[in-house]
Design a protein around this motif. Structure first.
Motif, PDB file in Angstrom:
ATOM      1  N   ARG A   1       6.840  12.555  -0.252  1.00  0.00           N
ATOM      2  CA  ARG A   1       5.722  13.008   0.578  1.00  0.00           C
ATOM      3  C   ARG A   1       4.495  12.132   0.369  1.00  0.00           C
ATOM      4  NH1 ARG A   1       5.789  19.689   0.193  1.00  0.00           N
ATOM      5  NH2 ARG A   1       8.049  19.940   0.453  1.00  0.00           N
ATOM      6  N   ALA A   2       4.247  11.771  -0.882  1.00  0.00           N
ATOM      7  CA  ALA A   2       3.100  10.903  -1.168  1.00  0.00           C
ATOM      8  C   ALA A   2       3.283   9.539  -0.512  1.00  0.00           C
ATOM      9  CB  ALA A   2       2.917  10.749  -2.674  1.00  0.00           C
ATOM     10  N   GLY A   3       4.506   9.031  -0.519  1.00  0.00           N
ATOM     11  CA  GLY A   3       4.763   7.749   0.109  1.00  0.00           C
ATOM     12  C   GLY A   3       4.553   7.794   1.608  1.00  0.00           C
TER      13      GLY A   3
ATOM     14  N   PRO B   1     -11.560   5.801  -2.976  1.00  0.00           N
ATOM     15  CA  PRO B   1     -11.297   4.775  -3.981  1.00  0.00           C
ATOM     16  C   PRO B   1     -10.002   5.018  -4.772  1.00  0.00           C
ATOM     17  CG  PRO B   1     -13.602   5.432  -4.051  1.00  0.00           C
ATOM     18  CD  PRO B   1     -12.909   6.398  -3.159  1.00  0.00           C
ATOM     19  N   MET B   2      -9.649   6.291  -4.970  1.00  0.00           N
ATOM     20  CA  MET B   2      -8.398   6.576  -5.674  1.00  0.00           C
ATOM     21  C   MET B   2      -7.186   6.164  -4.856  1.00  0.00           C
ATOM     22  SD  MET B   2      -6.684   7.501  -8.236  1.00  0.00           S
ATOM     23  CE  MET B   2      -7.953   8.094  -9.338  1.00  0.00           C
ATOM     24  N   ILE B   3      -7.270   6.339  -3.546  1.00  0.00           N
ATOM     25  CA  ILE B   3      -6.179   5.870  -2.688  1.00  0.00           C
ATOM     26  C   ILE B   3      -6.056   4.356  -2.789  1.00  0.00           C
ATOM     27  CG2 ILE B   3      -5.345   5.703  -0.323  1.00  0.00           C
ATOM     28  CD1 ILE B   3      -5.129   8.507  -1.596  1.00  0.00           C
TER      29      ILE B   3
ATOM     30  N   PHE C   1       0.860   0.736  -6.825  1.00  0.00           N
ATOM     31  CA  PHE C   1       2.227   0.815  -6.316  1.00  0.00           C
ATOM     32  C   PHE C   1       2.562  -0.302  -5.322  1.00  0.00           C
ATOM     33  CE2 PHE C   1       1.167   5.304  -7.393  1.00  0.00           C
ATOM     34  CZ  PHE C   1       2.123   5.487  -8.387  1.00  0.00           C
ATOM     35  N   GLY C   2       1.607  -1.184  -5.043  1.00  0.00           N
ATOM     36  CA  GLY C   2       1.870  -2.287  -4.143  1.00  0.00           C
ATOM     37  C   GLY C   2       2.134  -1.852  -2.718  1.00  0.00           C
ATOM     38  N   VAL C   3       1.374  -0.853  -2.248  1.00  0.00           N
ATOM     39  CA  VAL C   3       1.557  -0.335  -0.891  1.00  0.00           C
ATOM     40  C   VAL C   3       0.238  -0.434  -0.136  1.00  0.00           C
ATOM     41  CG1 VAL C   3       3.391   1.239  -1.617  1.00  0.00           C
ATOM     42  CG2 VAL C   3       1.015   2.039  -1.605  1.00  0.00           C
ATOM     43  N   THR C   4       0.314  -0.194   1.157  1.00  0.00           N
ATOM     44  CA  THR C   4      -0.889  -0.124   1.986  1.00  0.00           C
ATOM     45  C   THR C   4      -0.932   1.241   2.655  1.00  0.00           C
ATOM     46  OG1 THR C   4      -0.865  -2.505   2.421  1.00  0.00           O
ATOM     47  CG2 THR C   4      -2.139  -1.126   3.934  1.00  0.00           C
TER      48      THR C   4
END
Length: 253
Positions: A77-79, A153-155, A162-165
């Motif tokens: 879900r977070a992803g 900022p936490m996002i 995690f190397g994501v956008t």
């Protein structure tokens, strides 16, 4: 130690130092990182010696309230959308269920009729700040550690981690704006202690410093500490001492 359910919310409660005497009540929420359960938070930050009931609530989407699929499902879900699928529902549910859980515990825990303090760590700190901002309960003092004071900022930190956008939308930006307690500082009307790890990400340290400056909140930086708070570590002991001293001073009488 008492483990149970109050108004549908799992909790761990630890009695005050002097049973039978009037006691404050200090309630809070764990991290989604370590310590990631109410039991582990009670171990990491026991606040022993405090003349208060210490109540550690379990967050939604954790512990006994993990969805089908467990942690893997939460990560999925977070992803998909960390803001709308995790941060918003966890915060809204936890803050919304707090008044009823508090009222039930006031009745169930002997002597727990004194002043109220709230605390939290990381995602649990958002809940504590939101509860304080809403004003649904008369709160005398609050303390947060590794606090998510501004969600955006936490996002960004999680993108780096995690190397994501993250794909921001109008709705998720509105949620992040709601969970920006630097901009909502005027709503935080009780004395506040901010505890950060000197080795934590700037996404935590800089917003906490900004809130400290804007609100005049007390700020403590713990050397050698990153974001997590493993029970039994020197960092956890220093956070526990800071919380214990803070609440002992603020809730006195």
């Amino acid at each position: 130690m008492i483990e149970g359910i109050a108004a549908g919310v799992p909790f761990v409660a630890v009695p005050p130092a002097n049973a039978g005497e009037p006691a404050a009540l200090v309630a809070g929420w764990h991290l989604m990182d370590v310590p990631s359960s109410e039991q582990a938070m009670a171990e990491a930050v026991p606040m022993a010696g405090l003349q208060a009931w210490r109540v550690y609530f379990g967050l939604p989407l954790s512990g006994a309230r993990l969805p089908e699929g467990g942690h893997d499902e939460v990560f999925r879900r977070a992803g998909e959308d960390a803001v709308l699928n995790v941060f918003e529902p966890v915060t809204e549910q936890a803050a919304g269920e707090f008044p009823a859980a508090l009222a039930e515990l006031r009745d169930r825990l002997p002597g727990a009729s004194g002043p109220l303090g709230v605390f939290g760590g990381s995602a649990g700190a958002i809940v504590a700040l939101e509860v304080l901002a809403r004003g649904d309960a008369e709160i005398t003092a609050a303390a947060v550690v590794s606090p998510v004071v501004q969600l955006a900022p936490m996002i960004a930190a999680n993108e780096r981690r995690f190397g994501v956008t993250y794909a921001w939308t109008e709705r998720s930006r509105a949620v992040a704006a709601r969970y920006d307690y630097v901009n909502r500082a005027a709503e935080l009307t009780a004395p506040l202690l901010l505890v950060t790890g000197a080795d934590d990400d700037v996404a935590v340290r800089e917003p906490a410093a900004a809130l400290h400056e804007k609100l005049g909140a007390e700020l403590v930086a713990v050397e050698g500490m990153a974001h997590e708070l493993p029970p039994g570590t020197p960092a956890a002991a220093r956070v526990d001492a800071a919380f214990t001293g803070w609440f002992a001073r603020q809730l006195r009488g």
